[in-house]
Design an enzyme around this catalytic site. Structure first.
Site, PDB file in Angstrom:
ATOM      1  CG  ASP A   1      52.138 -34.148  54.952  1.00 38.19           C
ATOM      2  OD1 ASP A   1      51.015 -34.462  54.526  1.00 38.19           O
ATOM      3  OD2 ASP A   1      52.373 -33.939  56.154  1.00 38.19           O
TER       4      ASP A   1
ATOM      5  CG  HIS B   1      51.533 -38.226  52.089  1.00 41.39           C
ATOM      6  ND1 HIS B   1      51.112 -39.388  52.679  1.00 41.39           N
ATOM      7  CD2 HIS B   1      50.870 -37.227  52.732  1.00 41.39           C
ATOM      8  CE1 HIS B   1      50.247 -39.116  53.636  1.00 41.39           C
ATOM      9  NE2 HIS B   1      50.078 -37.805  53.689  1.00 41.39           N
TER      10      HIS B   1
ATOM     11  CE1 TYR C   1      43.318 -30.363  58.226  1.00 41.09           C
ATOM     12  CE2 TYR C   1      43.969 -31.938  59.919  1.00 41.09           C
ATOM     13  CZ  TYR C   1      43.739 -31.632  58.580  1.00 41.09           C
ATOM     14  OH  TYR C   1      43.919 -32.590  57.611  1.00 41.09           O
TER      15      TYR C   1
ATOM     16  CG  HIS D   1      46.446 -34.189  51.895  1.00 37.84           C
ATOM     17  ND1 HIS D   1      46.152 -35.518  52.105  1.00 37.84           N
ATOM     18  CD2 HIS D   1      47.419 -33.874  52.782  1.00 37.84           C
ATOM     19  CE1 HIS D   1      46.918 -35.986  53.090  1.00 37.84           C
ATOM     20  NE2 HIS D   1      47.704 -35.003  53.501  1.00 37.84           N
TER      21      HIS D   1
ATOM     22  NE  ARG E   1      46.570 -41.018  55.546  1.00 42.97           N
ATOM     23  CZ  ARG E   1      46.753 -39.752  55.891  1.00 42.97           C
ATOM     24  NH1 ARG E   1      45.771 -38.879  55.773  1.00 42.97           N
ATOM     25  NH2 ARG E   1      47.918 -39.334  56.349  1.00 42.97           N
TER      26      ARG E   1
ATOM     27  CG  HIS F   1      53.777 -38.324  57.747  1.00 40.20           C
ATOM     28  ND1 HIS F   1      54.021 -37.999  56.424  1.00 40.20           N
ATOM     29  CD2 HIS F   1      52.488 -37.933  57.990  1.00 40.20           C
ATOM     30  CE1 HIS F   1      52.942 -37.438  55.902  1.00 40.20           C
ATOM     31  NE2 HIS F   1      52.002 -37.396  56.825  1.00 40.20           N
TER      32      HIS F   1
END
Length: 289
Positions: free
Chosen positions: A244, A30, A48, A32, A123, A178
């Site tokens: 993450d 996980h 955000y 990005h 997702r 998560h």
């Protein structure tokens, strides 16, 4: 319209754990990559505004943490524009896989191109602006089945009880981000977390990740330990680890990757089970050799 806050940048010096050795073949499931306008527009309804997280920094993080492979998840701020993720996958075909966010109704050729690039799942995100929610989850399930993909969910497990049955009837494997993305203050006996345990025990997957999102006590996030242990007990063969990175929306400051990795010694104390989480499970789910 609520203010769109700027995210702090991730830890500039990521590192591996100090309490054990990451096993060979480990996968970070996980993370990005994030681009900036004008080349990579940000959706106006985002929750955000992140700093750039280019492929070079992502790959450096994988190397610094001892990860052989990685899974990129389409970030909410780019909406359904998967271009940067796909470009990164194509440049590193053997090392990376991807989870896309798409609208329904894409032409077959576009779906085939996503699959060819290394996309292995879709997702659905109900927590951050720019994501795709649950309204058409059955249609996404049918599409995922047709493509040989799984569905990944970013949701708050406290909302699971009324929809758990609906999700359990989907015709593809499900992956929950998560550890259910719920605050530890709700407790492991919360009906939502118990619903998550049930879904995972019944054959679905969960990411042991997001400690800094779920914790209410802060580093070293010891209040997350009972949740991770309960999930690992429910399905040691279907738990995954994820960094993450680059830790978007970490408003109290970005976590250190070393702290997150060290926590795995408490989450999954048994070395053999840790190997499942880091190596065997993700290599099976994401199709790494």
């Amino acid at each position: 319209m609520p203010e769109i806050r700027d995210c702090p940048a991730p830890d500039p010096h990521p590192g591996g754990p100090t309490r054990y050795v990451v096993p060979a073949g480990a996968v970070d499931t996980h993370a990005h990559v994030i681009g900036l306008p004008p080349a990579y527009p940000l959706v106006p309804d985002r929750s955000y505004t992140p700093p750039a997280a280019p492929a070079e920094a992502y790959l450096a993080m994988l190397g610094a943490t001892g990860m052989a492979n990685g899974v990129l998840v389409q970030v909410s701020v780019h909406g359904t524009d998967n271009r940067l993720m796909v470009e990164t996958l194509r440049a590193h075909r053997q090392r990376l896989r991807g989870i896309a966010v798409i609208p329904l109704g894409l032409p077959d050729a576009e779906l085939a191109a996503l699959k060819e690039s290394g996309v292995v799942g879709l997702r659905l995100n109900v927590l951050f602006g720019g994501g795709v929610g649950l309204d058409a989850v059955e249609s996404y399930g049918a599409l995922a089945r047709e493509m040989g993909w799984h569905l990944q969910f970013l949701l708050d497990a406290r909302e699971l009880p009324p929809i758990a049955g609906r999700l359990s009837r989907l015709p593809v494997p499900l992956v929950f981000d998560h550890m259910g993305h719920m605050p530890t203050s709700a407790g492991v006996e919360h009906p939502g977390f118990q619903a998550l345990l049930g879904l995972v025990a019944d054959g679905n997957w969960v990411k042991l990740s997001g400690a800094f999102r779920d914790s209410v006590t802060g580093p070293p996030y010891a209040d997350t330990i009972p949740f991770a242990r309960a999930l690992n007990e429910a399905a040691p063969e279907r738990c995954l680890w994820g960094s993450d990175w680059p830790h978007v929306a970490a408003w109290d400051g970005p976590p250190r990757t070393t702290t997150l990795l060290d926590l795995m010694a408490d989450w999954v104390p048994d070395e053999g089970r840790r190997r499942l989480v880091f190596v065997d499970n993700p290599r099976r789910l994401y199709g790494f050799g």
